[in-house]
Design a protein around this motif. Structure first.
Motif: not given
Length: 511
Positions: A1-8, A283-291, A295-304
């Motif tokens: 299973m791909p890393l992204r799908l495992r994380f989801y 544009v103006l995307y906001r993801l990392d304001d929750g635990v 993790l998604i934006g800083h560890v798993f999918l860093r381009h988000w």
């Protein structure tokens, strides 16, 4: 299973526990954008008040928001006013409906104006179910992906036009509308997602002056550039557009997010392929304001990458456009990157930024306006640093290619640098495709690819101790190529074969 799908899967399991469900929610989306949808909308109504882009994203409590992220949920639920869409009057002369389209998330309807130009109306809200494998479409993972749309600002695309215009980047000019649930133009099953929802109407390709000879997608543009030196990209135009992407936090800039204007300055000269950015949804995307969002934006999918006053992860922010950047920007120097950043700073005064952000609906501006203006101002100050990091990332392993025609590749080794020149061999076409000096401190390996044609590769040594770095790997490709080394060939390897397909300069873009 791909890393992204495992994380989801893991994330979905946690959220399923919070929500008390392990299956896809059948009634996920709001039935109608109007808060008072139970009251009939008069046939003569020109506008609606109290419409929301997606109030379903704001139905969660404090624990959920702390874990997943508050994102832009309040903005999705904020009541706004919008004119009612009428295809007969939304554009002078009216608009004629065409094919249904859209990417993995949005639904769109192609339109044609009486002026012959192509337009599109697309939903503000998205449904990413088409981006999920068939195997998981009935599971909680769909809920997770749908809820992640709350990371986007539904009205961010309205902010872009004046900022893009000031920096010389082509842009669409989206207009917000409400689509009546009973509009006869949207009664087919394929257009059911439009009914009673907010939507954007805009010209399909960003208009330019003068109008181009043609507008093509990335697949056709790169195929043309690989085939002949008579079709060339405009690197300084792309650099300007990419710095604007970074400043706005628009991380989703893969080849499918671009069209290309075919411009012919003269009858005899080569055609220029000028970039036309599309789809400003991130544009103006906001993801990392929750635990979990963090993790998604800083560890798993860093381009988000989350939009904030600081460029938190500039390499990840710019990474989706790597295919374009690596093939088009490889002839530009560090000084040119810096000059482009400084010029952009000068074209984006505080008054313009404030005016652009005030294009948000009043309720959205009340929620996001002040901090968006402050963040754009702070990011403007950091544009030279963003440009320098962007340059250095591309300079490490530049990939330089010819075309299917015959070219001359000249490699000049000096004590402190290596100069690469690529120019057509055909008589009468003297303008080089590329001329660039590379420094050992910045560049580790240069990959040169002749592609097709009978190319000539010449190595020249200049001075008593010519450099042996950066290393140079030459792939001749199809054709009968000639390799000449008059000294200075240390660190240079030539093979007549083509480059491996996964790393090839002429690998087709993935749209």
């Amino acid at each position: 299973m791909p890393l992204r799908l495992r994380f989801y899967t893991l994330l979905g399991g946690v959220l399923a526990g919070l929500l008390g469900t392990g299956c896809v929610r059948r009634q996920f989306f709001q039935p109608d954008a109007r808060l008072d949808a139970t009251a009939p909308l008069p046939a003569s109504a020109d506008s609606v008040h109290g419409a929301t882009a997606g109030r379903q994203y704001a139905r969660h409590g404090g624990l959920y928001n702390a874990l997943v992220g508050r994102h832009h949920r309040p903005t999705w639920a904020a009541p706004v006013a919008a004119p009612v869409l009428r295809l007969t009057s939304a554009h002078p002369g009216g608009l004629t409906p065409g094919k249904v389209g859209g990417g993995f998330n949005s639904t769109s309807l192609n339109l044609t104006g009486t002026d012959g130009r192509a337009y599109v109306v697309r939903t503000v809200d998205k449904d990413p179910i088409r981006a999920t494998p068939e195997l998981v479409r009935g599971t909680f993972l769909v809920n997770v992906l749908r809820d992640n749309i709350s990371s986007t600002n539904p009205y961010a695309a309205l902010v872009v036009p004046p900022l893009a215009a000031a920096t010389g980047v082509p842009h669409a000019s989206p207009r917000l509308f409400y689509v009546r649930a009973d509009d006869p133009s949207f009664q087919t099953d394929s257009l059911r997602h439009f009914r009673g929802q907010l939507a954007y109407l805009e010209e399909k390709a960003a208009p330019t002056t003068p109008p181009p000879a043609a507008v093509i997608n990335s697949t056709k543009a790169f195929a043309a550039a690989f085939a002949s030196p008579e079709q060339r990209f405009a690197p300084t135009d792309l650099l300007r557009a990419r710095l604007l992407d970074g400043w706005l936090g628009d991380w989703d800039r893969h080849p499918g997010q671009w069209s290309w204007a075919v411009v012919r300055p003269t009858e005899a000269g080569p055609a220029t392929l000028a970039p036309l950015p599309k789809d400003r949804d991130m544009v103006l995307y906001r993801l990392d304001d929750g635990v979990l969002g963090w993790l998604i934006g800083h560890v798993f999918l860093r381009h988000w990458a989350t939009f904030a006053p600081q460029f938190k992860n500039p390499a990840g922010l710019m990474s989706s456009g790597h295919y374009l950047d690596q093939r088009i920007l490889n002839g530009l120097s560090r000084a040119q990157f810096q000059a482009a950043a400084v010029a952009m700073q000068q074209r984006l005064p505080d008054t313009l930024i404030a005016r652009a952000v005030r294009r948000l609906p009043a309720s959205a501006f009340a929620l996001e306006g002040a901090r968006t203006i402050a963040a754009l101002q702070a990011r403007r100050a950091a544009l030279p640093a963003l440009a320098d990091g962007f340059y250095l990332g591309l300079a490490k392993r530049p990939r330089i290619g010819g075309t299917a025609r015959a070219e001359r590749f000249t490699i000049r080794r000096y004590a402190d640098s290596t100069v690469v020149i690529v120019e057509p061999l055909a008589t009468g076409t003297t303008a080089p495709l590329l001329r660039r000096a590379f420094l050992p401190a910045e560049t580790r390996l240069i990959q040169l690819e002749g592609l097709a044609g009978d190319d000539v590769f010449t190595v020249e040594a200049h001075g008593a101790k010519p450099a042996s770095k950066p290393a140079i790997r030459i792939y001749g490709g199809a054709g009968h190529d000639e390799f000449r080394a008059a000294g200075g060939s240390r660190g240079i390897r030539f093979t007549q074969e083509s480059a491996p397909a996964k790393r090839a300069y002429d690998k087709p873009p993935e749209e």
